[in-house]
Scaffold this motif. Sequence first.
Motif, PDB file in Angstrom:
ATOM      1  N   LEU A 264       0.820  -1.214   0.000  1.00  0.00           N
ATOM      2  CA  LEU A 264       0.000   0.000   0.000  1.00  0.00           C
ATOM      3  C   LEU A 264       0.857   1.269   0.000  1.00  0.00           C
ATOM      4  O   LEU A 264       0.554   2.226  -0.730  1.00  0.00           O
TER       5      LEU A 264
ATOM      6  N   TYR B 295       0.567   4.257  -2.678  1.00  0.00           N
ATOM      7  CA  TYR B 295       0.042   5.558  -2.260  1.00  0.00           C
ATOM      8  C   TYR B 295       1.017   6.672  -2.608  1.00  0.00           C
ATOM      9  O   TYR B 295       0.622   7.753  -3.043  1.00  0.00           O
TER      10      TYR B 295
ATOM     11  N   TYR C 170      -0.636   9.120  -4.971  1.00  0.00           N
ATOM     12  CA  TYR C 170      -1.103  10.309  -4.246  1.00  0.00           C
ATOM     13  C   TYR C 170      -0.012  11.342  -3.971  1.00  0.00           C
ATOM     14  O   TYR C 170      -0.172  12.524  -4.279  1.00  0.00           O
TER      15      TYR C 170
ATOM     16  N   VAL D 136      -4.386   7.165   5.669  1.00  0.00           N
ATOM     17  CA  VAL D 136      -3.966   6.039   4.831  1.00  0.00           C
ATOM     18  C   VAL D 136      -2.640   5.470   5.340  1.00  0.00           C
ATOM     19  O   VAL D 136      -2.445   4.246   5.363  1.00  0.00           O
TER      20      VAL D 136
ATOM     21  N   ILE E 185      -3.566   3.155   8.125  1.00  0.00           N
ATOM     22  CA  ILE E 185      -4.946   2.748   7.809  1.00  0.00           C
ATOM     23  C   ILE E 185      -5.500   1.653   8.712  1.00  0.00           C
ATOM     24  O   ILE E 185      -6.696   1.602   8.975  1.00  0.00           O
TER      25      ILE E 185
ATOM     26  N   ALA F 282      -8.773  -3.988  -3.093  1.00  0.00           N
ATOM     27  CA  ALA F 282      -7.399  -4.460  -3.277  1.00  0.00           C
ATOM     28  C   ALA F 282      -7.353  -5.788  -4.022  1.00  0.00           C
ATOM     29  O   ALA F 282      -8.029  -6.742  -3.641  1.00  0.00           O
TER      30      ALA F 282
ATOM     31  N   LEU G 129     -10.664  10.031  -2.469  1.00  0.00           N
ATOM     32  CA  LEU G 129     -10.141   9.543  -1.188  1.00  0.00           C
ATOM     33  C   LEU G 129     -10.963  10.074  -0.016  1.00  0.00           C
ATOM     34  O   LEU G 129     -11.244   9.348   0.940  1.00  0.00           O
TER      35      LEU G 129
ATOM     36  N   GLN H  63     -13.961   8.051   0.185  1.00  0.00           N
ATOM     37  CA  GLN H  63     -13.663   6.701   0.677  1.00  0.00           C
ATOM     38  C   GLN H  63     -13.477   6.677   2.191  1.00  0.00           C
ATOM     39  O   GLN H  63     -14.004   5.798   2.877  1.00  0.00           O
TER      40      GLN H  63
ATOM     41  N   ILE I 159     -11.394   1.802  -1.104  1.00  0.00           N
ATOM     42  CA  ILE I 159      -9.939   1.884  -0.859  1.00  0.00           C
ATOM     43  C   ILE I 159      -9.297   0.529  -1.049  1.00  0.00           C
ATOM     44  O   ILE I 159      -9.832  -0.451  -0.562  1.00  0.00           O
ATOM     45  N   PRO I 160      -8.154   0.377  -1.677  1.00  0.00           N
ATOM     46  CA  PRO I 160      -7.346   1.369  -2.375  1.00  0.00           C
ATOM     47  C   PRO I 160      -7.549   1.318  -3.892  1.00  0.00           C
ATOM     48  O   PRO I 160      -6.577   1.289  -4.641  1.00  0.00           O
ATOM     49  N   ASN I 161      -8.798   1.311  -4.318  1.00  0.00           N
ATOM     50  CA  ASN I 161      -9.074   1.278  -5.752  1.00  0.00           C
ATOM     51  C   ASN I 161      -9.059   2.694  -6.316  1.00  0.00           C
ATOM     52  O   ASN I 161     -10.077   3.382  -6.326  1.00  0.00           O
ATOM     53  N   TRP I 162      -7.897   3.105  -6.777  1.00  0.00           N
ATOM     54  CA  TRP I 162      -7.721   4.450  -7.358  1.00  0.00           C
ATOM     55  C   TRP I 162      -7.341   4.333  -8.822  1.00  0.00           C
ATOM     56  O   TRP I 162      -6.872   5.295  -9.441  1.00  0.00           O
TER      57      TRP I 162
END
Lengths: 424, 424
Positions: B25, B29, B33, B50, B53, B98, B236, B239, B287-290
């Motif tokens: 993660l 991130y 991000y 995050v 988390i 995830a 985010l 989320q 999260i964490p589907n970005w």
Amino acid sequence: MADNRQLWAELGIDLDRHDVLLGGLGPAYKEIYLSQKDRPRGMGFYDFVVGDIHGIRVHELQEHAKEGGKVVATYCVFVPEELVWAAGAIPVGLCAGAQFSVPIAEEVLPRNTCPLIKSSFGFKLGRVCPYVQSSHLIVGETTCDGKKKMYEILGRQQPVYVMEVPNKKGPLGRALWYGEVVAFKDVIEKLTGNEITAEKLAEATRKVNGRRLALKRLQALRQATPAPISGKDGLLVNQVSFYDDVTRNTQMVNALCDELDQRAAEGRGVFPAGAPRILVSGSPMAIPNWKLHHVIESAGAVVVGEESCVGTRCFEDLVPETGGTLEEQLRAIADRYMQIHCACFTPNDERLDDIIRLARETKADGVVHYNLQFCQTYASEAVKVEEALGKAGIPLLRVETDYSDEDAGQLRTRVEAFLEMVRR
Amino acid sequence: MADNRQLWAELGIDLDRHDVLLGGLGPAYKEIYLSQKDRPRGMGFYDFVVGDIHGIRVHELQEHAKEGGKVVATYCVFVPEELVWAAGAIPVGLCAGAQFSVPIAEEVLPRNTCPLIKSSFGFKLGRVCPYVQSSHLIVGETTCDGKKKMYEILGRQQPVYVMEVPNKKGPLGRALWYGEVVAFKDVIEKLTGNEITAEKLAEATRKVNGRRLALKRLQALRQATPAPISGKDGLLVNQVSFYDDVTRNTQMVNALCDELDQRAAEGRGVFPAGAPRILVSGSPMAIPNWKLHHVIESAGAVVVGEESCVGTRCFEDLVPETGGTLEEQLRAIADRYMQIHCACFTPNDERLDDIIRLARETKADGVVHYNLQFCQTYASEAVKVEEALGKAGIPLLRVETDYSDEDAGQLRTRVEAFLEMVRR
């Protein structure tokens, strides 16, 4: 045939495409059905029905329509056909089992949709099904995400009414379902202009129960050792019951059963006495989906029952013929349909009991769990089926397939390995 | 960190596997991000969330539990969290985004199940989610076949209660849903031992509405040109609202909005003023589907809103703060949740209007319809979305994807081609 073509043209059928569809059915039926040995004479009626599958019955529907009668098309055993018959309308099942129309549907529907839905939708989109063309109202239901959302798209082409089947069978779900049955009665009365009286409903209930009893009788006869009828033929009888006139169908099934009674008494079977006996359980198989049965029986086993909507889930439970007021009858109908153990319900553990009971009743050596690809509810429930059958000591093969022939070789190999395992 | 490991061990977490999960993660991130330029200072809180988390919030839940409080885990915006807060319990969202846990789930669930369901189920099966381990009750719902049947299997590992969301929004469905809300109140009261009074419910409703108002405010700020915050950051914030304490979350979102207010006034954006503006619509992103947002924004466009359960469907509608009796409040709650335009309903044409309205409000140059693979309801509804947006003259790209990186290249190519098309 000329007569048929004119009829199809009047119904808006795409004649060229339809020729291709029917052109494929004949040879397939010959290979899968007519090649069987020592079939019951009573199957002659079914050979005739399939041989003229878009002919005589469609003419009957058209005659009915010309006299002002209505045709109500359905895709699911949850739509209470008693109400349709009671209003003087004719119900007809539209579920399709042909790969032919799948690519047509995929021009619109997501590919990751079950083949039954795609095939049925493609029949309408491709204008190759005289039954859907003959229908005045399509009645859908909410038993799975795929059908539920397909109906919205179908509804742009033809009138569609959707009944809600609840997800849970508690008091709230049952109250909703009773309300849906009453609302459906109103819809059908409005469509036909005919009042559904207590007398008419009682009579329709008796008729539909009569067909259920005949199909139950056939299922009971399939318990005999050796099996007096092939699974393919048994499946076909179940399939045709969704199209045919209820009274004639009951007569034909009972006539077949009379013959099978005699066969069973004589110990005469269509497979050797030692042939492995297989119960099929899972997603429904619509005409002409004979794929799995053909693979199983070509490998020397016999299918002795279908725990399926095209099988026991359709005919095992009768509507109590209480007579009484219309409301009492509607409640009896609503209650009966809530006894169907469809994977659309959560939980649906009664189905696990059904499979084990049917496996024992039919003296099955194993169960093949049949899953249409992308049929989410049955695929997920198969996890619990596997566990329950494991505990009961009943061998299980889980199969997921579609209507194509792409996996035919793999399917045959897996089925043969399974039969090798269960063979005594 | 040592403190965290002890906590996780107490919760039955598979520490080795969990290390791998969290180990992945951080770098993701950082890449997705922290590489963004000129982010609002208010996102610092979210970086902290995050970064820890499975730490501080889980500690809070454990403190709450040690004092006798209950934790109620959910997978869907249909579960009325007002009732959970009103009983002194804490709701926490469990939807997972995830790929890590998908193969774990596939040992049990059908592969043809949507990645959100597989990922969430795998988190439990693989014992890598301290939130599910902390929960005293999991509350499911019947919004799709995949989740509905998954809950049955999940229920063998932890207590699960399932609420029925109807399929149709007519009077029968609404009556059922009101009954389900009342039944849920009883379930939560029994779980917590606390009575849900009119006063407590009114207070909880005010709190949850406060968070909805803050998220609406953020959404309104994203309408500014240039957009004062990236779509990734906006997503985010949505989320995290499923995990965080409602009061703190409201404060943090409002603090961020204060900052964005100033940015907007200054005409300061995170993307050049001419960057294409994209509305994302469809399946939820947990999260964490970005993945999609990262592809879109890496290609130089900005995502200006999510017509999604992790987006407008979650916060657009408030529960009317009528006060009054408990029954009046419960009716207001039931009515509010029936306003959610989820593809689980048939029909759901209001969603088409929502997408068009949001596209106009956000001054979007195009819509990307996001479909989780095997998410049947949204995939089918996309047919109607495409038609409606076509009529409205709004460009649309339909995307179906899962949590893996296998299609990353193809996705990027398609998104870039779409942006090229909509770029002014």
